[in-house]
Design a protein around this motif. Structure first.
Motif, short mmCIF file in Angstrom:
data_model
loop_
_atom_site.label_atom_id
_atom_site.label_comp_id
_atom_site.label_asym_id
_atom_site.label_seq_id
_atom_site.Cartn_x
_atom_site.Cartn_y
_atom_site.Cartn_z
N ALA A 133 -31.14 12.25 1.06
CA ALA A 133 -31.74 11.38 2.02
C ALA A 133 -30.44 10.25 2.34
N SER A 134 -30.79 9.56 3.32
CA SER A 134 -29.29 8.76 3.84
C SER A 134 -29.42 7.81 2.59
N ARG A 143 -37.18 1.56 -1.41
CA ARG A 143 -36.15 2.48 -1.87
C ARG A 143 -36.28 2.61 -3.31
N ARG A 445 -40.65 14.45 5.19
CA ARG A 445 -39.14 14.20 5.75
C ARG A 445 -39.19 13.41 7.13
N ARG A 446 -40.12 13.80 7.81
CA ARG A 446 -40.18 13.06 9.07
C ARG A 446 -40.65 11.62 8.59
N ALA A 448 -40.39 9.85 6.25
CA ALA A 448 -39.19 9.19 5.69
C ALA A 448 -38.02 8.67 6.98
N ALA A 449 -37.78 9.73 7.64
CA ALA A 449 -36.87 9.35 8.71
C ALA A 449 -37.39 8.15 9.48
N ASP A 450 -38.66 8.30 9.79
CA ASP A 450 -39.27 7.40 10.99
C ASP A 450 -39.33 6.03 10.12
N LEU A 452 -37.38 4.79 7.93
CA LEU A 452 -36.07 3.90 8.03
C LEU A 452 -35.71 3.39 9.10
N ARG A 453 -36.43 3.65 10.19
CA ARG A 453 -35.97 2.72 11.35
C ARG A 453 -36.88 1.74 11.19
N ALA A 457 -37.63 2.64 3.13
CA ALA A 457 -36.78 3.83 2.38
C ALA A 457 -37.56 4.65 1.41
N SER A 459 -38.31 8.19 -0.51
CA SER A 459 -37.76 9.40 -0.41
C SER A 459 -38.51 10.48 -0.21
#
Ligand SMILES: Cc1ncc(COP(=O)(O)O)c(C=O)c1O
Length: 503
Positions: A133-134, A143, A445-446, A448-450, A452-453, A457, A459
């Motif tokens: 993850a980023s 996080r 994963r989606r 988590a990615a959404d 982050l915006r 955060a 995981s």
């Protein structure tokens, strides 16, 4: 002048005048740079002849001495060689300038004969290390793995640093003991005996740059390329990266409610050299390895000549029930390398962790360790020893234990109230995170990615698995560095994002 190809190239190359400008450097410097570049990029071919010094000086309106001095300089560096006919470009094996590329390099397989590699050739084994993850936004909410940074007792730490610096001398500016500063190793041994039931003497303790370096050291010291390393699946990505970098063959083993599941078949089919485990608080599932399994693992490892790496990364913070002692101290001479870190108990950028070597191994690896390590960050290590010995460390741990217990309860409550998606909560009885498992049709994963915006955060649980099963789907939520009053709005937002990511 002759019409040798090198000469033509040189004449073309040198058509542009040299500049009289202090910023551009002296005439000799400019001429030297131009010729060197032309040799390295091949426009002055190997074996070709440089123009005569008089002709070149005239062509460029510079003094002949400048040209002669430049040729002498290039000859001293080996770019050209004087001979009876003049000065020739040396046969260099290939142009040394790197090809320009704006793309980041990836590990590449060696190029087939005749074909240049598309990316720089790095070790093939690195291709197995896939990005997680980023890492952006370390301070983003929820996080995992980040302690309560704003609660760190900065003033007390500064006092320990001051005391360490007051005892600094020219001698302490030199390399220290490669295995770590003796006062810190002694303080850690004492602390671990009381807090974690670890049996060790200071000479068994090795200071490392965090748990990550300690795990890497275990791989380097104890395994050969091609041997087998067992890891928990899902499990800590850093341990897998260390094993890949050591060219181990990784075998992922599943978990159940009692922690790591190992069968007799596993020992027969793929006997390991190394076994990495987080027995007191499995990362990320949060289970505790049962006592029966701990004893069986130790007995089998001893029988098969395997070593267990016990990563005890956050067990200082136990929220319910009795503390769970380390595996290392369960039986004398256990084949266990105990790994600990100050990243959670202090702060991550301190980069201090430690390895406790089994007594039977300490003498054997001392010499290689002394050659491999250098003994730096001496004053931070002495400050850490002071922080422990002055009682500040225990006081800080006590405060943080209460804080994390409250945050963990508040996060559970917020999830119960506002997470409007079917889920189960795992772990959270220890440490700084809990794991929310989601049904398969929610794309972790989606989410988590959404998230982050929105500067949240979590995981994705599936990112920790090498062979993900439908149950390895969910979110790992860190409550260490997020104030409890933010949990309700954060969980509401995550709930919306989860519903949007359902298929
Ligand atoms: C399982 C586990 N081990 C160890 C670490 C700590 O590593 P380090 O001490 O290198 O910061 C972490 C950090 O997140 C972790 O999750």
């Amino acid at each position: 002048m002759t019409d040798a190809p090198g000469l033509v190239a040189a004449t073309t190359l040198l058509e542009a005048p040299l500049v009289k400008d202090r910023d551009a450097g002296s005439m000799q410097r400019q001429l030297h740079d131009r010729l060197k570049r032309a040799i390295l990029d091949g426009s002055l071919a190997p074996g070709s002849r440089l123009p005569g010094s008089r002709a070149l000086a005239e062509a460029l309106s510079i003094s002949r001495n400048t040209v002669t001095a430049t040729y002498e300089h290039l000859a001293a560096e080996g770019y050209v060689q004087p001979d009876r006919q003049g000065t020739r470009v040396t046969e260099l094996s290939s142009p040394a300038l790197p090809a320009r590329s704006d793309r980041p390099s990836r590990p590449a397989r060696p190029a087939r004969a005749g074909k240049p590699a598309a990316t720089p050739p790095t070790a093939q084994r690195l291709a197995h290390i896939v990005p997680g993850a980023s890492r952006a936004g370390q301070e983003a909410a929820l996080r995992p793995g980040v302690p309560a940074l704003s609660h760190f007792p900065m003033a007390a730490w500064r006092r320990s640093l001051d005391r360490a610096m007051r005892s600094a001398s020219p001698a302490t500016l030199g390399y220290g003991d490669p295995l770590g500063e003796p006062p810190l190793r002694a303080a850690i041994a004492r602390h671990l005996a009381i807090a974690r039931g670890v049996r060790c003497e200071p000479h068994q303790v090795v200071i490392a740059e965090g748990a990550q370096e300690a795990i890497t050291l275990c791989v380097r010291l104890l395994s050969n390329p091609g041997e087998i390393g067992w890891v928990e699946d899902p499990g800590y990505r850093g341990a897998k990266a260390a094993m890949h970098a050591g060219d181990l063959r990784i075998v992922p083993l599943r978990l159940d409610a009692e922690g790591l599941c190992v069968s007799e078949r596993d020992w027969q089919k793929h006997p390991p050299r190394l076994i990495y485990t987080t027995p007191s608080h499995q990362y990320p599932a949060g289970t505790v390895l049962s006592i029966a399994r701990r004893l069986a693992l130790i007995a089998q490892a001893r029988h098969h000549g395997a070593w267990i790496i016990e990563d005890d990364y956050d067990s200082e913070f136990r929220h319910n029930g009795e503390p769970i002692g380390a595996m290392q101290g369960l039986v004398p001479q256990a084949p266990v390398l105990y790994v600990g870190t100050f990243s959670k108990t202090m702060f991550p950028s301190l980069r201090l962790g430690f390895l406790v070597l089994p007594e039977q191994l300490a003498a054997a690896v001392r010499a290689p360790l002394e050659e491999m390590l250098r003994g730096g960050h001496r004053h931070e290590q002495l400050a850490m020893a002071d922080f422990i010995e002055s009682g500040q460390f225990s006081r800080h741990l006590g405060r943080m234990r209460r804080l994390y217990r409250d945050r963990q309860q508040a996060l559970r409550l917020a999830l119960g109230k506002h997470f409007k998606v079917p889920h189960e909560i795992d772990g959270g009885h220890c440490g700084l995170h809990l794991t929310v498992r989601l049904p398969e049709h929610f794309d972790d994963r989606r989410i988590a990615a959404d998230a982050l915006r929105h500067r949240i955060a979590p995981s994705p649980l599936s990112g920790f698995a090498m062979q993900p099963t439908p149950s390895d789907n969910g979110l790992v939520l860190g409550y260490g560095n997020t104030p409890a009053e933010l949990f309700e709005p954060l969980v509401k937002r995550l709930s919306q994002l989860a519903r949007a990511a359902a298929s």
